[in-house]
Design a protein around this motif. Structure first.
Motif, PDB file in Angstrom:
ATOM      1  N   ARG A   1       1.108  -1.331  -0.670  1.00 22.73           N
ATOM      2  CA  ARG A   1      -0.226   0.009  -0.050  1.00 22.73           C
ATOM      3  C   ARG A   1       0.934   1.048  -0.033  1.00 22.73           C
ATOM      4  N   PRO A   2       2.080   1.408   0.647  1.00 23.48           N
ATOM      5  CA  PRO A   2       2.694   2.552   0.826  1.00 23.48           C
ATOM      6  C   PRO A   2       3.261   2.592  -0.513  1.00 23.48           C
ATOM      7  N   ARG A   3       3.448   4.098  -1.032  1.00 23.09           N
ATOM      8  CA  ARG A   3       4.100   4.175  -2.219  1.00 23.09           C
ATOM      9  C   ARG A   3       5.077   3.606  -2.371  1.00 23.09           C
ATOM     10  N   ASN A   4       5.904   4.636  -1.565  1.00 18.88           N
ATOM     11  CA  ASN A   4       7.316   3.539  -1.663  1.00 18.88           C
ATOM     12  C   ASN A   4       7.306   2.086  -2.259  1.00 18.88           C
ATOM     13  N   TYR A   5       6.879   1.303  -1.752  1.00 17.98           N
ATOM     14  CA  TYR A   5       6.817  -0.005  -1.682  1.00 17.98           C
ATOM     15  C   TYR A   5       6.362  -0.047  -3.473  1.00 17.98           C
ATOM     16  N   GLN A   6       5.367   0.806  -3.282  1.00 15.93           N
ATOM     17  CA  GLN A   6       4.584   0.342  -4.626  1.00 15.93           C
ATOM     18  C   GLN A   6       5.981   1.369  -6.131  1.00 15.93           C
ATOM     19  N   ALA A   7       6.765   2.285  -5.492  1.00 16.26           N
ATOM     20  CA  ALA A   7       7.827   1.915  -6.651  1.00 16.26           C
ATOM     21  C   ALA A   7       8.900   0.865  -6.468  1.00 16.26           C
ATOM     22  N   PHE A   8       9.135   0.564  -5.154  1.00 13.74           N
ATOM     23  CA  PHE A   8       9.935  -0.812  -4.799  1.00 13.74           C
ATOM     24  C   PHE A   8      10.011  -2.044  -6.197  1.00 13.74           C
ATOM     25  N   ALA A   9       8.733  -2.194  -6.339  1.00 15.91           N
ATOM     26  CA  ALA A   9       8.123  -3.234  -6.998  1.00 15.91           C
ATOM     27  C   ALA A   9       8.345  -2.726  -8.712  1.00 15.91           C
TER      28      ALA A   9
ATOM     29  N   LEU B   1      10.233  -0.287  -9.283  1.00 17.65           N
ATOM     30  CA  LEU B   1      11.450  -0.116 -10.321  1.00 17.65           C
ATOM     31  C   LEU B   1      12.344  -1.966  -9.983  1.00 17.65           C
ATOM     32  N   THR B   2      11.841  -2.878  -9.474  1.00 12.80           N
ATOM     33  CA  THR B   2      12.250  -4.032  -9.615  1.00 12.80           C
ATOM     34  C   THR B   2      12.207  -4.760 -11.158  1.00 12.80           C
ATOM     35  N   MET B   3      10.787  -4.812 -11.016  1.00 10.91           N
ATOM     36  CA  MET B   3      10.041  -5.553 -13.025  1.00 10.91           C
ATOM     37  C   MET B   3      10.572  -5.286 -13.261  1.00 10.91           C
ATOM     38  N   CYS B   4      11.221  -3.202 -13.301  1.00  8.50           N
ATOM     39  CA  CYS B   4      12.045  -2.826 -14.746  1.00  8.50           C
ATOM     40  C   CYS B   4      13.445  -3.608 -15.034  1.00  8.50           C
ATOM     41  N   ARG B   5      13.762  -3.523 -13.323  1.00  9.41           N
ATOM     42  CA  ARG B   5      15.065  -4.190 -13.792  1.00  9.41           C
ATOM     43  C   ARG B   5      15.668  -5.729 -14.048  1.00  9.41           C
ATOM     44  N   ASP B   6      14.546  -6.357 -13.411  1.00  9.64           N
ATOM     45  CA  ASP B   6      14.047  -8.000 -14.134  1.00  9.64           C
ATOM     46  C   ASP B   6      14.144  -7.849 -15.299  1.00  9.64           C
ATOM     47  N   LEU B   7      13.763  -7.275 -15.851  1.00 11.28           N
ATOM     48  CA  LEU B   7      13.247  -7.397 -17.167  1.00 11.28           C
ATOM     49  C   LEU B   7      14.082  -6.364 -18.031  1.00 11.28           C
ATOM     50  N   TYR B   8      15.336  -5.674 -17.882  1.00 12.02           N
ATOM     51  CA  TYR B   8      16.662  -5.314 -18.172  1.00 12.02           C
ATOM     52  C   TYR B   8      17.329  -6.500 -18.889  1.00 12.02           C
ATOM     53  N   VAL B   9      17.524  -7.698 -17.552  1.00  9.68           N
ATOM     54  CA  VAL B   9      18.392  -8.446 -17.127  1.00  9.68           C
ATOM     55  C   VAL B   9      17.986  -9.360 -17.630  1.00  9.68           C
ATOM     56  N   LEU B  10      16.840 -10.021 -17.944  1.00  8.87           N
ATOM     57  CA  LEU B  10      17.308 -11.322 -19.053  1.00  8.87           C
ATOM     58  C   LEU B  10      16.512 -10.774 -20.601  1.00  8.87           C
TER      59      LEU B  10
ATOM     60  N   GLU C   1      -2.851  -0.879  -9.830  1.00  7.85           N
ATOM     61  CA  GLU C   1      -2.162  -1.387 -11.247  1.00  7.85           C
ATOM     62  C   GLU C   1      -0.952  -1.213 -11.422  1.00  7.85           C
ATOM     63  N   THR C   2      -0.344  -1.316 -10.007  1.00  5.13           N
ATOM     64  CA  THR C   2       0.703  -2.211  -9.322  1.00  5.13           C
ATOM     65  C   THR C   2       1.028  -3.387  -8.954  1.00  5.13           C
ATOM     66  N   LEU C   3      -0.133  -3.988  -8.868  1.00  3.04           N
ATOM     67  CA  LEU C   3      -0.084  -5.183  -8.474  1.00  3.04           C
ATOM     68  C   LEU C   3      -0.264  -5.795 -10.169  1.00  3.04           C
ATOM     69  N   GLY C   4      -0.733  -5.443 -11.664  1.00  5.52           N
ATOM     70  CA  GLY C   4      -1.373  -5.529 -12.482  1.00  5.52           C
ATOM     71  C   GLY C   4       0.318  -5.562 -13.073  1.00  5.52           C
ATOM     72  N   LEU C   5       0.624  -4.627 -13.225  1.00  5.06           N
ATOM     73  CA  LEU C   5       1.988  -5.150 -13.965  1.00  5.06           C
ATOM     74  C   LEU C   5       3.342  -6.330 -13.059  1.00  5.06           C
ATOM     75  N   VAL C   6       3.364  -5.960 -11.954  1.00  2.00           N
ATOM     76  CA  VAL C   6       3.780  -7.369 -11.507  1.00  2.00           C
ATOM     77  C   VAL C   6       3.812  -8.580 -12.022  1.00  2.00           C
ATOM     78  N   ALA C   7       1.682  -8.689 -12.241  1.00  2.00           N
ATOM     79  CA  ALA C   7       1.735  -9.961 -12.030  1.00  2.00           C
ATOM     80  C   ALA C   7       1.940 -10.509 -14.031  1.00  2.00           C
ATOM     81  N   ALA C   8       2.137  -9.337 -14.318  1.00  2.00           N
ATOM     82  CA  ALA C   8       2.107  -9.189 -15.978  1.00  2.00           C
ATOM     83  C   ALA C   8       3.705  -9.532 -15.762  1.00  2.00           C
ATOM     84  N   THR C   9       4.915  -8.648 -15.478  1.00  2.00           N
ATOM     85  CA  THR C   9       6.042  -9.313 -15.183  1.00  2.00           C
ATOM     86  C   THR C   9       5.631 -10.492 -15.020  1.00  2.00           C
TER      87      THR C   9
END
Length: 267
Positions: free
Chosen positions: A186-194, A196-205, A251-259
């Motif tokens: 729920r906190p915005r900083n944790y949504q940001a963490f999620a 940005l982690t998805m961005c990083r993971d896709l970059y690594v892949l 929307e954040t949960l949907g982005l994580v689920a899509a990744t």
């Protein structure tokens, strides 16, 4: 996108340096000559340190496993830091015997770890520890000890991709599974963490190397279509914002689920 070949010590951030010096001295008192090296990884190594929100990520190399008295002394050190707050409460790291630092054993035992969200204690190695060791080896700042390339075996693109896939299919799949408790996001900083982690993971892949999360977000905004550009920009703006935000949580949960879906085996 490239990171510096080796981050400098001292860093450009005097407040962070003073905290790290206290950590180094405290570990030295707790372990004596069993401290084989102290290295900074994470954003301090990759060049996108964000003082309002970034952790102070570290690896401490130890000459063999630590006994109970040594663990107790380290636990007391980190408990003091947590009570004090400020920069010394922002450490996130692992104490690794030299053999465990050199190469990760998936079946290895629990190791001393501490973070901003958990107290000092023993924790199991996870796939993202591979990513952290790569950053230390290739870009980590040397606070004390030898060049980490002497202590850590090379970690290739295949191993980095495998670690990201394991994290997405395990940890993150569990976080967005039906019935999972999503209150932590729920906190915005944790949504940001999620995000940005998805961005990083896709970059690594795609590239087989790591860059900082802000650099990965910039790549995702250019490389991927909606909703990635807007969400990457939002995540960067929210890194230090602790307010809950239920409006954007789906929307954040949907982005994580899509990744996570992109990481699932095919065929």
């Amino acid at each position: 996108m490239t990171a510096p070949a080796r981050a400098a010590w001292p860093t450009p951030w005097p407040e962070a340096d003073r905290a790290v010096e206290r950590l180094r001295d405290g570990i030295g008192e707790a372990l004596g000559d069993r401290l084989a090296g102290l290295y900074l990884h994470g954003s301090l190594a990759l060049g996108d340190f964000f003082p309002p929100a970034s952790d102070l990520d570290f690896h401490a190399a130890t000459a063999g496993p630590l006994d109970d008295p040594a663990l107790a002394r380290l636990g007391a050190l980190h408990a003091t830091f947590k009570r004090e707050g400020g920069w010394v409460a922002r450490f996130e790291g692992v104490y690794l015997p030299l053999a465990a630092l050199r190469r990760q054993d998936p079946a290895g035992g629990r190791l001393p770890t501490v973070g901003t969200d958990w107290d000092f204690g023993l924790g199991p190695p996870g796939p993202t520890w591979v990513l952290d060791r790569w950053v230390t080896r290739e870009h980590g700042a040397i606070v004390t000890g030898p060049d980490p390339r002497e202590l850590i075996d090379p970690i290739g693109p295949g191993e980095l991709r495998a670690a990201v896939l394991a994290s997405l299919r395990g940890y993150w799949a569990g976080r967005v599974a039906e019935g999972a408790d999503v209150a932590w996001l729920r906190p915005r900083n944790y949504q940001a963490f999620a995000i940005l982690t998805m961005c990083r993971d896709l970059y690594v892949l795609e590239h087989g190397v790591l860059v900082s999360k802000p650099a990965a977000a910039a790549w995702a905004a250019r490389r991927l279509g909606p909703p990635w550009p807007a969400m990457a920009a939002r995540a960067l703006a929210w890194r230090a914002d602790e307010r809950p935000d239920d409006r954007h949580l789906p929307e954040t949960l949907g982005l994580v689920a899509a990744t996570v879906e992109l990481a699932r085996p095919t065929g």
